[in-house]
Write an enzyme that holds these catalytic residues in place. Structure first.
Site, PDB file in Angstrom:
ATOM      1  N   ASP A  90       1.323  77.503  42.017  1.00  4.38           N
ATOM      2  CA  ASP A  90       2.575  77.134  41.378  1.00  4.38           C
ATOM      3  C   ASP A  90       2.397  75.852  40.553  1.00  4.38           C
ATOM      4  O   ASP A  90       2.072  74.800  41.106  1.00  4.38           O
ATOM      5  CB  ASP A  90       3.601  76.932  42.504  1.00  4.38           C
ATOM      6  CG  ASP A  90       4.845  76.219  42.083  1.00  4.38           C
ATOM      7  OD1 ASP A  90       5.519  76.718  41.186  1.00  4.38           O
ATOM      8  OD2 ASP A  90       5.137  75.154  42.662  1.00  4.38           O
ATOM      9  N   ASP A 131      -4.579  75.460  42.794  1.00  4.00           N
ATOM     10  CA  ASP A 131      -3.215  75.531  43.251  1.00  4.00           C
ATOM     11  C   ASP A 131      -2.569  76.645  42.410  1.00  4.00           C
ATOM     12  O   ASP A 131      -3.050  76.953  41.308  1.00  4.00           O
ATOM     13  CB  ASP A 131      -2.557  74.177  42.999  1.00  4.00           C
ATOM     14  CG  ASP A 131      -1.078  74.219  43.228  1.00  4.00           C
ATOM     15  OD1 ASP A 131      -0.676  74.584  44.336  1.00  4.00           O
ATOM     16  OD2 ASP A 131      -0.326  73.907  42.286  1.00  4.00           O
TER      17      ASP A 131
HETATM   18  P1  B16 Z   1       7.256  79.360  49.276  1.00  3.83           P
HETATM   19  P2  B16 Z   1       1.772  75.548  45.454  1.00  3.83           P
HETATM   20  C1  B16 Z   1       4.160  75.468  46.637  1.00  3.83           C
HETATM   21  O1  B16 Z   1       3.189  76.183  45.912  1.00  3.83           O
HETATM   22  C2  B16 Z   1       5.247  74.974  45.701  1.00  3.83           C
HETATM   23  O2  B16 Z   1       4.722  73.994  44.802  1.00  3.83           O
HETATM   24  C3  B16 Z   1       6.360  74.350  46.483  1.00  3.83           C
HETATM   25  O3  B16 Z   1       7.379  73.928  45.599  1.00  3.83           O
HETATM   26  C4  B16 Z   1       6.905  75.385  47.474  1.00  3.83           C
HETATM   27  O4  B16 Z   1       7.945  74.836  48.257  1.00  3.83           O
HETATM   28  C5  B16 Z   1       5.768  75.864  48.366  1.00  3.83           C
HETATM   29  O5  B16 Z   1       4.725  76.395  47.563  1.00  3.83           O
HETATM   30  C6  B16 Z   1       6.199  76.931  49.337  1.00  3.83           C
HETATM   31  O6  B16 Z   1       6.545  78.079  48.606  1.00  3.83           O
HETATM   32  O7  B16 Z   1       8.676  79.013  49.507  1.00  3.83           O
HETATM   33  O8  B16 Z   1       7.050  80.430  48.209  1.00  3.83           O
HETATM   34  O9  B16 Z   1       6.504  79.668  50.543  1.00  3.83           O
HETATM   35  O10 B16 Z   1       2.092  74.543  44.399  1.00  3.83           O
HETATM   36  O11 B16 Z   1       1.125  74.958  46.675  1.00  3.83           O
HETATM   37  O12 B16 Z   1       1.059  76.764  44.901  1.00  3.83           O
HETATM   38 MG    MG Z   2       1.611  73.328  42.590  1.00  2.00          MG
END
Ligand code: B16
Ligand code: MG
Length: 217
Positions: free
Chosen positions: A13, A11
């Site tokens: 984030d 993952d």
């Molecule tokens: P975006 P991951 C996720 O990343 C985040 O944890 C989540 O908080 C966010 O809403 C989602 O990506 C979408 O992100 O707005 O940049 O498209 O943890 O799956 O790497």
């Molecule tokens: Mg994450």
């Protein structure tokens, strides 16, 4: 020592880098503007969840008139613009030595390394922290229709890697991401907010603990 897995799907984030704090700041700014209560506990529910689904969670506390789909897209765009401002300030300094060294070690052991992120900003974030060309495959918010806990993002990563799910280990900070890995038929290692989550195969006190997990036959 033999390797238990052939590939690791990370993952992004909250695992590779701490963009989770920037998501928090950007959503907080929007919530404050709308007069909606928002804190770290609500924020934890947004981990791994797509932008639009995250907005729906925040709007659970909205007391105003119902919002149209158009208005919702505008709000999500506003949050994303604020988030991207924060991402612009990122640099290779935002990649920790521990994460970098652990990735390098795993790679020298012959493991395939991939990203499985719900984010549509994943490639930009990776280039900001100096990992633009680093991973073997990237599955992100641009190639999926359902966000975690749906397994789609990880199944796509395995498909890109040409691996069976049972050969992949997922590393996640979101409970929704651990559930997604399980639904994909993959083992998972939980870190950060997901540490200790019972659905995970392992819990990582710190990122470098991955080395031990991957070395066990
Ligand atoms: P975006 P991951 C996720 O990343 C985040 O944890 C989540 O908080 C966010 O809403 C989602 O990506 C979408 O992100 O707005 O940049 O498209 O943890 O799956 O790497
Ligand atoms: Mg994450």
């Amino acid at each position: 020592m033999g390797m238990k897995y052939k590939a690791i799907i990370f993952d992004l984030d909250g695992v590779i880098c701490h963009t989770d704090h920037y998501h928090y700041l950007a959503w907080k700014q929007l919530a404050d503007k709308l007069g909606i209560y928002f804190d770290e506990i609500v924020n934890n529910r947004l981990r791994g969840v797509s932008r639009m689904d995250s907005l729906e969670i925040i709007l659970e506390r909205w007391n105003g008139a119902p919002l149209s789909d158009e208005e919702k897209v505008k709000l999500a765009d506003e949050k994303n613009a604020c988030y991207k401002e924060l991402l612009n300030q990122m640099s290779p300094k935002d990649l920790s030595r521990e994460v970098k060294d652990t990735l390098e070690y795993l790679r020298t052991r012959g493991l395939q390394l991939a990203i499985g992120s719900s984010s549509r900003n994943a490639r930009f974030i990776l280039s900001q922290i100096g990992l633009g060309d680093y991973f073997d495959e990237i599955s992100d918010g641009n190639n999926i229709t359902k966000s975690k806990p749906d397994p789609e993002v990880f199944l796509m990563a395995a498909k890109y890697l040409k691996m069976n799910p049972s050969e992949c280990l997922v590393v996640e900070d979101a409970k929704a991401g651990v559930d997604a890995a399980k639904a994909a038929g993959m083992d998972s290692a939980a870190i950060g907010d997901a540490f200790g989550y019972a659905q995970a195969t392992y819990s990582l006190f710190t990122f470098s603990k991955l080395i031990q997990i991957c070395s066990v036959q």
